[in-house]
Design a protein around this motif. Structure first.
Motif, PDB file in Angstrom:
ATOM      1  N   GLN A  66      53.726  50.719  74.923  1.00 37.11           N
ATOM      2  CA  GLN A  66      53.871  49.655  75.628  1.00 37.11           C
ATOM      3  C   GLN A  66      55.901  49.886  75.874  1.00 37.11           C
ATOM      4  O   GLN A  66      56.293  48.841  76.658  1.00 37.11           O
ATOM      5  CB  GLN A  66      53.832  48.086  75.097  1.00 37.11           C
ATOM      6  CG  GLN A  66      51.693  48.070  75.555  1.00 37.11           C
ATOM      7  CD  GLN A  66      51.065  46.879  75.421  1.00 37.11           C
ATOM      8  OE1 GLN A  66      52.122  45.931  73.634  1.00 37.11           O
ATOM      9  NE2 GLN A  66      50.267  46.439  75.753  1.00 37.11           N
ATOM     10  N   ASP A 118      46.807  42.549  74.957  1.00 33.00           N
ATOM     11  CA  ASP A 118      47.148  42.789  76.755  1.00 33.00           C
ATOM     12  C   ASP A 118      46.810  44.061  76.922  1.00 33.00           C
ATOM     13  O   ASP A 118      47.533  44.231  77.526  1.00 33.00           O
ATOM     14  CB  ASP A 118      48.332  42.893  77.153  1.00 33.00           C
ATOM     15  CG  ASP A 118      48.784  42.156  78.222  1.00 33.00           C
ATOM     16  OD1 ASP A 118      47.381  41.346  79.025  1.00 33.00           O
ATOM     17  OD2 ASP A 118      49.600  42.248  79.507  1.00 33.00           O
ATOM     18  N   CYS A 124      48.425  29.205  73.200  1.00 34.16           N
ATOM     19  CA  CYS A 124      47.593  31.070  73.760  1.00 34.16           C
ATOM     20  C   CYS A 124      46.961  31.333  74.830  1.00 34.16           C
ATOM     21  O   CYS A 124      46.652  30.076  75.889  1.00 34.16           O
ATOM     22  CB  CYS A 124      46.873  31.694  72.342  1.00 34.16           C
ATOM     23  SG  CYS A 124      47.721  31.492  70.995  1.00 34.16           S
ATOM     24  N   ARG A 165      45.263  36.206  79.073  1.00 34.02           N
ATOM     25  CA  ARG A 165      45.685  37.916  79.421  1.00 34.02           C
ATOM     26  C   ARG A 165      47.263  37.122  79.886  1.00 34.02           C
ATOM     27  O   ARG A 165      47.675  35.725  79.120  1.00 34.02           O
ATOM     28  CB  ARG A 165      45.235  37.865  80.824  1.00 34.02           C
ATOM     29  CG  ARG A 165      45.246  36.996  81.616  1.00 34.02           C
ATOM     30  CD  ARG A 165      45.683  37.686  83.247  1.00 34.02           C
ATOM     31  NE  ARG A 165      45.297  37.046  84.455  1.00 34.02           N
ATOM     32  CZ  ARG A 165      46.834  36.289  84.749  1.00 34.02           C
ATOM     33  NH1 ARG A 165      47.653  36.950  84.509  1.00 34.02           N
ATOM     34  NH2 ARG A 165      46.732  35.117  86.204  1.00 34.02           N
ATOM     35  N   THR A 166      48.156  38.295  79.680  1.00 36.28           N
ATOM     36  CA  THR A 166      49.470  37.802  79.687  1.00 36.28           C
ATOM     37  C   THR A 166      49.484  37.331  81.235  1.00 36.28           C
ATOM     38  O   THR A 166      48.935  36.910  82.420  1.00 36.28           O
ATOM     39  CB  THR A 166      49.922  39.461  80.169  1.00 36.28           C
ATOM     40  OG1 THR A 166      50.590  39.634  78.676  1.00 36.28           O
ATOM     41  CG2 THR A 166      51.645  39.010  80.586  1.00 36.28           C
ATOM     42  N   GLY A 167      51.122  35.781  81.531  1.00 33.85           N
ATOM     43  CA  GLY A 167      51.579  35.674  82.653  1.00 33.85           C
ATOM     44  C   GLY A 167      50.175  34.471  83.328  1.00 33.85           C
ATOM     45  O   GLY A 167      50.938  34.317  84.236  1.00 33.85           O
ATOM     46  N   LYS A 174      52.112  30.711  79.336  1.00 31.36           N
ATOM     47  CA  LYS A 174      51.872  29.609  78.014  1.00 31.36           C
ATOM     48  C   LYS A 174      53.017  29.382  77.938  1.00 31.36           C
ATOM     49  O   LYS A 174      53.250  28.234  76.890  1.00 31.36           O
ATOM     50  CB  LYS A 174      51.560  30.987  77.462  1.00 31.36           C
ATOM     51  CG  LYS A 174      50.266  31.779  76.985  1.00 31.36           C
ATOM     52  CD  LYS A 174      50.134  32.893  76.042  1.00 31.36           C
ATOM     53  CE  LYS A 174      51.134  34.199  76.042  1.00 31.36           C
ATOM     54  NZ  LYS A 174      50.493  34.847  77.599  1.00 31.36           N
ATOM     55  N   GLU A 183      62.404  34.918  78.108  1.00 32.80           N
ATOM     56  CA  GLU A 183      61.665  34.314  77.560  1.00 32.80           C
ATOM     57  C   GLU A 183      62.622  32.998  77.029  1.00 32.80           C
ATOM     58  O   GLU A 183      61.800  31.766  76.945  1.00 32.80           O
ATOM     59  CB  GLU A 183      60.822  35.185  76.709  1.00 32.80           C
ATOM     60  CG  GLU A 183      59.910  35.972  76.621  1.00 32.80           C
ATOM     61  CD  GLU A 183      58.559  35.028  77.675  1.00 32.80           C
ATOM     62  OE1 GLU A 183      58.543  34.665  78.191  1.00 32.80           O
ATOM     63  OE2 GLU A 183      58.372  36.431  79.196  1.00 32.80           O
ATOM     64  N   GLY A 212      52.238  35.186  73.127  1.00 33.37           N
ATOM     65  CA  GLY A 212      52.469  36.219  73.940  1.00 33.37           C
ATOM     66  C   GLY A 212      51.176  36.956  74.572  1.00 33.37           C
ATOM     67  O   GLY A 212      49.877  37.450  73.363  1.00 33.37           O
ATOM     68  N   ASN A 213      51.269  37.928  75.000  1.00 29.61           N
ATOM     69  CA  ASN A 213      50.090  38.467  75.508  1.00 29.61           C
ATOM     70  C   ASN A 213      49.011  37.410  75.618  1.00 29.61           C
ATOM     71  O   ASN A 213      48.206  36.371  75.757  1.00 29.61           O
ATOM     72  CB  ASN A 213      49.732  39.547  74.955  1.00 29.61           C
ATOM     73  CG  ASN A 213      51.084  40.713  75.847  1.00 29.61           C
ATOM     74  OD1 ASN A 213      51.997  40.118  76.943  1.00 29.61           O
ATOM     75  ND2 ASN A 213      51.596  41.546  74.084  1.00 29.61           N
ATOM     76  N   ASN A 214      47.659  38.632  75.327  1.00 26.95           N
ATOM     77  CA  ASN A 214      46.362  37.691  75.066  1.00 26.95           C
ATOM     78  C   ASN A 214      45.795  37.181  73.444  1.00 26.95           C
ATOM     79  O   ASN A 214      45.265  37.787  73.176  1.00 26.95           O
ATOM     80  CB  ASN A 214      45.145  38.556  75.448  1.00 26.95           C
ATOM     81  CG  ASN A 214      45.086  39.478  75.303  1.00 26.95           C
ATOM     82  OD1 ASN A 214      45.882  40.241  74.677  1.00 26.95           O
ATOM     83  ND2 ASN A 214      44.169  39.562  75.716  1.00 26.95           N
TER      84      ASN A 214
END
Length: 236
Positions: free
Chosen positions: A30, A78, A118, A121-123, A126, A182, A218-220
């Motif tokens: 990633q 993610d 939390c 998924r991303t986006g 959060k 962020e 972050g992410n999931n």
């Protein structure tokens, strides 16, 4: 197996001081520019005086065979279920076990109340929710420390424990554009953000300045710190 975040945390809390394990490598995915480096000895502990190699995930099968790996731990988020099981198949075919570590083994305990944001998924939003929650808590007279899911893309030893209360702090830390995306909204909202690589130390620093911790995930992934209240955002 990781992406310069959950993998380092899992090592720090579950494997670094456990004499039953010898961690032979991290693999990287990633995040560009992580593979080919080393997890530094200053973070890896006295059992790893030369640090730990960070290798490319695409070499997983070869790493398992050449280093007689007994267990592969998947430690990033993610991704789709199919990808996780594809990596599991590679590990199993090379003779290794395949594992995921859960919250009971990897969450740190805080002496302060913790609220974790939390998501599935991303986006999903959060960080926006974490900022809203921090403002709400501050209006109630509480000192809030925001702990952010890790983004250690630079010098890992220098980034072991980070505190950002001003834009100048971001300059001193030579933060990347992705990190600034962020951290800057939190700073603009008057929040102090804590992040890094060694989250036991990150948490200890945050606790010195706060009445309550807000985890900005972050992410999931799930929180690195055991929450008293966890808010999970969904996006149907």
């Amino acid at each position: 197996m990781g992406a310069a975040g959950r993998d380092f945390h899992n090592f720090n809390v579950a494997f670094r001081d456990d004499l039953a394990y010898e961690v032979v490598a991290f693999t990287a995915a990633q995040i560009p520019g992580i593979s080919g480096r080393r997890y530094p000895a200053a973070l890896a502990g006295e059992r790893y005086p030369d640090g730990i190699a960070i290798l490319d995930e695409s070499d997983l099968a070869e790493i398992c065979r050449e280093r007689s790996v007994d267990e592969v731990v998947f430690a990033y988020s993610d991704v789709e279920h199919a990808l996780v099981m594809h990596e599991a198949s590679i590990a199993l075919a090379a003779g290794a076990d395949f594992a995921l570590l859960g919250p009971a083994r990897t969450m740190l305990s805080s002496r302060l109340p913790v609220m974790a944001i939390c998501a599935v998924r991303t986006g999903v939003g959060k960080s926006q929710t974490a900022r809203w929650l921090a403002q709400l808590l501050k209006k109630r007279g509480l000192r809030v420390a925001v702990i952010r899911h890790p983004m250690p893309y630079g010098d890992l030893e220098r980034q072991a424990v980070q505190r950002f209360a001003s834009f100048g702090d971001l300059d001193v830390a030579a933060c990347t554009i992705e990190e600034r995306e962020e951290y800057e909204p939190h700073i603009r909202a008057g929040n102090t953000v804590f992040a890094g690589v060694d989250y036991a130390r990150v948490l200890a620093l945050a606790e010195m300045e706060a009445d309550i911790i807000v985890w900005d995930g972050g992410n999931n992934d799930f929180s690195f710190v055991r929450p008293d209240l966890q808010i999970v955002l969904v996006d149907p």
